[in-house]
Enzyme design. Structure first.
Site, PDB file in Angstrom:
ATOM      1  N   CYS A  67       0.870  -0.872   0.004  1.00 26.96           N
ATOM      2  CA  CYS A  67       0.324  -0.280   0.028  1.00 26.96           C
ATOM      3  C   CYS A  67       0.580   1.348   0.452  1.00 26.96           C
ATOM      4  O   CYS A  67       1.930   0.774  -0.580  1.00 26.96           O
ATOM      5  CB  CYS A  67      -1.369  -0.068   1.060  1.00 26.96           C
ATOM      6  SG  CYS A  67      -0.163  -0.147   2.822  1.00 26.96           S
ATOM      7  N   HIS A 100      13.310 -16.284  12.110  1.00 21.70           N
ATOM      8  CA  HIS A 100      13.223 -16.225  13.251  1.00 21.70           C
ATOM      9  C   HIS A 100      11.560 -16.651  13.725  1.00 21.70           C
ATOM     10  O   HIS A 100      11.443 -16.489  14.278  1.00 21.70           O
ATOM     11  CB  HIS A 100      13.772 -15.117  14.380  1.00 21.70           C
ATOM     12  CG  HIS A 100      15.098 -14.889  13.896  1.00 21.70           C
ATOM     13  ND1 HIS A 100      16.078 -14.245  15.563  1.00 21.70           N
ATOM     14  CD2 HIS A 100      16.026 -15.802  13.412  1.00 21.70           C
ATOM     15  CE1 HIS A 100      16.907 -14.294  14.712  1.00 21.70           C
ATOM     16  NE2 HIS A 100      17.357 -15.731  13.608  1.00 21.70           N
TER      17      HIS A 100
END
Length: 156
Positions: A67, A100
Site C-alpha cells: 500500500c 526467526h
C-alpha cells in the site's frame, strides 16, 4: 515453481506491477489478488484481505502486500489466522523475519521505498527459510497460541 501471492491498493499499484515481472523472471509463479487496474478510490483493506485470506486458506505460502506506506497492509494482513505480516524497510529484517518468526507476508510501502530496495527485500524474503527449533519454535508456538485463543473469541 513456487507460487507467490501479491496484492496492492492504489498507493502500491505501481510497485506491484513492477515486481510481478521481476518475480516471474526470478522463477516464481505469481497469483495477483488485485488491484487489477489503478483505481485512486480503492481501499487497501479490501485488496490486502484477499491476499491474507489466500494465505489463511493455503492458496499461497508467502505473499507481498503493498500500500502507500505499508502500514495499513500490515495491519489488515495480521487480522487473518495464520498470517504473520510485517512492514519491512531494509533487507536484514526481510530475511530475519522469516528465519526467526516464520513471517509469511512482506509488507511494502509503494510511496516510500525505491524499486531497487524493494526488489532486494523481496529477494531476501523469498530466499529465507524458517530456522525452527529451540527458542524460535517456542516463540512461534506462543504466537500461534495467542492467535488461536483470540480468534476463538471472535468466532464465538
Amino acid at each position: 515453481m513456487e507460487l507467490i501471492g501479491i496484492a496492492a491498493d492504489h498507493g502500491g499499484f505501481e510497485l506491484k506491477e513492477i515486481l510481478k515481472p521481476l518475480l516471474v523472471k526470478a522463477g516464481f509463479q505469481v497469483k495477483d489478488y488485485g488491484a487489477v487496474r489503478f483505481d485512486g478510490e480503492d481501499d487497501y483493506p479490501d485488496l490486502i484481505a484477499l491476499l491474507a485470506a489466500g494465505i489463511e486458506k493455503g492458496e499461497v505460502k508467502k505473499g507481498l502486500a503493498v500500500c502507500g506506506s505499508g502500514v495499513g497492509a500490515s495491519i489488515v494482513a495480521n487480522k487473518f489466522k495464520g498470517v504473520r505480516a510485517a512492514l519491512i524497510t531494509e533487507t536484514y529484517s526481510a530475511h530475519q523475519g522469516v528465519e526467526h518468526d516464520d513471517m509469511n507476508v512482506l509488507c511494502l510501502g509503494g510511496r516510500v521505498i525505491g524499486i531497487a530496495l524493494a526488489w532486494e527485500m523481496v529477494e531476501a524474503f523469498l530466499a529465507a527459510n524458517y530456522i525452527g527449533g529451540g527458542r524460535f519454535q517456542r516463540r512461534l508456538d506462543k504466537l500461534i497460541e495467542f492467535e488461536q485463543h483470540n480468534f476463538k473469541k471472535i468466532e464465538s
